[in-house]
Design an enzyme around this catalytic site. Structure first.
Site, PDB file in Angstrom:
ATOM      1  N   ALA A   1     -47.008  -8.883 -46.296  1.00  0.00           N
ATOM      2  CA  ALA A   1     -46.269  -8.558 -47.713  1.00  0.00           C
ATOM      3  C   ALA A   1     -47.261  -9.032 -48.679  1.00  0.00           C
ATOM      4  O   ALA A   1     -47.367  -8.406 -49.939  1.00  0.00           O
ATOM      5  CB  ALA A   1     -45.075  -8.598 -47.872  1.00  0.00           C
TER       6      ALA A   1
ATOM      7  N   ARG B   1     -39.579 -12.563 -48.565  1.00  0.00           N
ATOM      8  CA  ARG B   1     -39.019 -13.755 -48.647  1.00  0.00           C
ATOM      9  C   ARG B   1     -39.080 -14.546 -50.007  1.00  0.00           C
ATOM     10  O   ARG B   1     -38.193 -15.509 -50.318  1.00  0.00           O
ATOM     11  CB  ARG B   1     -39.373 -14.712 -47.272  1.00  0.00           C
ATOM     12  CG  ARG B   1     -38.910 -14.305 -46.246  1.00  0.00           C
ATOM     13  CD  ARG B   1     -39.221 -14.777 -44.983  1.00  0.00           C
ATOM     14  NE  ARG B   1     -38.594 -14.286 -44.096  1.00  0.00           N
ATOM     15  CZ  ARG B   1     -39.029 -13.229 -43.324  1.00  0.00           C
ATOM     16  NH1 ARG B   1     -40.128 -12.724 -43.864  1.00  0.00           N
ATOM     17  NH2 ARG B   1     -38.388 -13.017 -42.416  1.00  0.00           N
TER      18      ARG B   1
ATOM     19  N   GLN C   1     -48.555  -5.848 -40.865  1.00  0.00           N
ATOM     20  CA  GLN C   1     -47.056  -5.719 -40.861  1.00  0.00           C
ATOM     21  C   GLN C   1     -46.459  -4.839 -42.044  1.00  0.00           C
ATOM     22  O   GLN C   1     -45.169  -4.532 -42.142  1.00  0.00           O
ATOM     23  CB  GLN C   1     -46.311  -7.310 -41.194  1.00  0.00           C
ATOM     24  CG  GLN C   1     -46.506  -7.986 -39.989  1.00  0.00           C
ATOM     25  CD  GLN C   1     -45.845  -9.561 -40.257  1.00  0.00           C
ATOM     26  OE1 GLN C   1     -46.644 -10.223 -40.768  1.00  0.00           O
ATOM     27  NE2 GLN C   1     -44.761  -9.756 -39.922  1.00  0.00           N
TER      28      GLN C   1
ATOM     29  N   HIS D   1     -45.047  -2.146 -38.051  1.00  0.00           N
ATOM     30  CA  HIS D   1     -43.631  -1.902 -38.466  1.00  0.00           C
ATOM     31  C   HIS D   1     -43.518  -0.545 -39.170  1.00  0.00           C
ATOM     32  O   HIS D   1     -42.591  -0.168 -39.761  1.00  0.00           O
ATOM     33  CB  HIS D   1     -43.240  -2.998 -39.592  1.00  0.00           C
ATOM     34  CG  HIS D   1     -42.991  -4.494 -38.882  1.00  0.00           C
ATOM     35  ND1 HIS D   1     -43.023  -5.574 -39.632  1.00  0.00           N
ATOM     36  CD2 HIS D   1     -43.055  -4.861 -37.865  1.00  0.00           C
ATOM     37  CE1 HIS D   1     -42.926  -6.698 -38.958  1.00  0.00           C
ATOM     38  NE2 HIS D   1     -43.030  -5.997 -37.504  1.00  0.00           N
TER      39      HIS D   1
ATOM     40  N   CYS E   1     -38.423  12.851 -37.620  1.00  0.00           N
ATOM     41  CA  CYS E   1     -37.126  13.023 -36.930  1.00  0.00           C
ATOM     42  C   CYS E   1     -37.249  11.977 -35.552  1.00  0.00           C
ATOM     43  O   CYS E   1     -38.095  12.120 -34.967  1.00  0.00           O
ATOM     44  CB  CYS E   1     -37.135  14.619 -36.312  1.00  0.00           C
ATOM     45  SG  CYS E   1     -35.779  14.997 -35.041  1.00  0.00           S
TER      46      CYS E   1
ATOM     47  N   CYS F   1     -32.518  16.821 -38.863  1.00  0.00           N
ATOM     48  CA  CYS F   1     -33.795  17.818 -38.654  1.00  0.00           C
ATOM     49  C   CYS F   1     -33.416  19.390 -38.403  1.00  0.00           C
ATOM     50  O   CYS F   1     -32.566  19.522 -37.386  1.00  0.00           O
ATOM     51  CB  CYS F   1     -34.653  17.351 -37.206  1.00  0.00           C
ATOM     52  SG  CYS F   1     -35.848  18.368 -36.889  1.00  0.00           S
TER      53      CYS F   1
ATOM     54  N   CYS G   1     -33.968  20.471 -34.733  1.00  0.00           N
ATOM     55  CA  CYS G   1     -33.459  19.901 -33.549  1.00  0.00           C
ATOM     56  C   CYS G   1     -32.266  19.286 -33.731  1.00  0.00           C
ATOM     57  O   CYS G   1     -31.284  19.057 -32.732  1.00  0.00           O
ATOM     58  CB  CYS G   1     -34.244  19.172 -32.556  1.00  0.00           C
ATOM     59  SG  CYS G   1     -34.356  17.343 -33.222  1.00  0.00           S
TER      60      CYS G   1
ATOM     61  N   ASP H   1     -54.059 -17.560 -54.387  1.00  0.00           N
ATOM     62  CA  ASP H   1     -53.721 -16.322 -54.504  1.00  0.00           C
ATOM     63  C   ASP H   1     -54.753 -15.523 -53.588  1.00  0.00           C
ATOM     64  O   ASP H   1     -56.120 -15.560 -53.569  1.00  0.00           O
ATOM     65  CB  ASP H   1     -53.802 -15.850 -55.980  1.00  0.00           C
ATOM     66  CG  ASP H   1     -53.775 -14.430 -56.168  1.00  0.00           C
ATOM     67  OD1 ASP H   1     -52.552 -13.872 -56.004  1.00  0.00           O
ATOM     68  OD2 ASP H   1     -54.715 -13.906 -56.721  1.00  0.00           O
ATOM     69  N   ILE H   2     -54.261 -14.401 -52.798  1.00  0.00           N
ATOM     70  CA  ILE H   2     -55.005 -13.719 -52.009  1.00  0.00           C
ATOM     71  C   ILE H   2     -55.937 -12.886 -52.707  1.00  0.00           C
ATOM     72  O   ILE H   2     -57.220 -13.013 -52.399  1.00  0.00           O
ATOM     73  CB  ILE H   2     -54.115 -12.639 -51.196  1.00  0.00           C
ATOM     74  CG1 ILE H   2     -52.888 -13.540 -50.211  1.00  0.00           C
ATOM     75  CG2 ILE H   2     -54.871 -11.537 -50.466  1.00  0.00           C
ATOM     76  CD1 ILE H   2     -51.900 -12.848 -49.661  1.00  0.00           C
TER      77      ILE H   2
END
Ligand code: NAD
Ligand code: ZN
Length: 254
Positions: free
Chosen positions: A29, A41, A106, A126, A134, A160, A163, A243-244
């Protein structure tokens, strides 16, 4: 080693990337916070305000499904139009240059794809929150469709039409099985790199956090870029607590 300052960090990183044949970035993140998407976090992070809805609750409760979709649309209103940041663009430049074959992430925000990675070269551990599926037949539904249906049904999340299965963002919830193919591909990428870059992850979520360890045990060098310490800092070849976006900006090729 922990880089003592920004210039030293940048210098070492340039050398390590130059010396490596195959670089695999693993992102969390933290790479997306400069895009306006809060991380998990850090204090005030959106996820600290709401208890996550576990998968079994989503499956057994219409109210949990409604609530999960209400939260998703609240997020869309807040940062639905986020654009890739400097970190994403730097990695996309290394990808175009042939240094980076795939990115393992992630994140669920689709920003690696938006920065120029082909979808098949983004390994999402993730899942992805920018569309929905569905859970039974796998049909894909856009968020705008779900939203219209919910609005038309007094806030009741739709099932859905094909189905009758439940429709959920294409993400992995707590308690939901990790995606086999993504896990296997992430492992292959990890075992085939000689430099592993962990960027913006607290490295606390397992099994995802096992990849830096796997890379290191396999003989790759390990760099961790994160403004907080992680429990893997001791084994890393380079730790950059900066800092990235600032650290990765020099790698952006326009
Ligand atoms: P995390 O919140 O646990 O860790 C993020 C880390 O990034 C923190 O240690 C923080 O100090 C650091 N950080 C934040 N901004 C930074 C910056 N600009 N420069 C340097 N460091 C910075 O995130 P995680 O480990 O990725 O785990 C959270 C889980 O929640 C993920 O697995 C993901 O599925 C989900 N999530 C996704 C997003 C997204 O897609 N953008 C956002 C929040 C949470
Ligand atoms: Zn279906």
């Amino acid at each position: 080693m922990i880089a003592p300052d920004l210039d030293t960090a940048k210098g070492h990183l340039v050398d390590m990337i130059q010396e490596a044949a195959v670089v695999v970035p693993f992102t969390g993140a933290g790479i997306s916070t400069e895009c306006g998407i809060p991380d998990f976090r850090s204090p005030g992070g959106l996820w600290t305000k709401n208890r996550p809805i576990p998968f079994d609750e989503f499956m057994t409760s219409q109210e949990a499904r409604n609530e999960s979709w209400r939260r998703r649309f609240a997020m869309a209103d807040q940062f639905g139009d986020a654009k890739p940041g400097r970190g994403h663009r730097a990695l996309a430049s290394l990808y175009r240059a042939g240094k980076v074959p795939v990115v393992v992430t992630q994140n669920i925000d689709n920003l690696h794809q938006a920065s120029g990675f082909a979808a098949e070269h983004v390994i999402e551990l993730h899942g992805n929150t920018t569309y929905s599926l569905c859970l039974d037949c796998g049909a894909r539904y856009e968020l705008s469709w779900v939203r219209r249906r919910m609005d038309a049904a007094n806030g009741c999340a739709p099932d859905c039409p094909a189905c009758g299965g439940f429709i959920k963002t294409a993400t992995i919830s707590f308690g939901q099985a990790m995606p086999d193919t993504a896990m296997r591909r992430a492992q292959d990428a990890t075992l085939n790199c000689d430099l592993f870059l962990a960027i913006g992850s607290s490295l606390q979520v397992w099994p995802a956090a096992g990849f830096p360890l796997m890379a290191k045990r396999n003989g790759a060098r390990l760099t961790i870029i994160n403004r907080e310490s992680t429990e893997f800092d001791d084994m890393a070849d380079l730790v950059v607590r900066q800092d990235i976006g600032t650290v990765l900006e020099p790698f952006i090729v326009h």
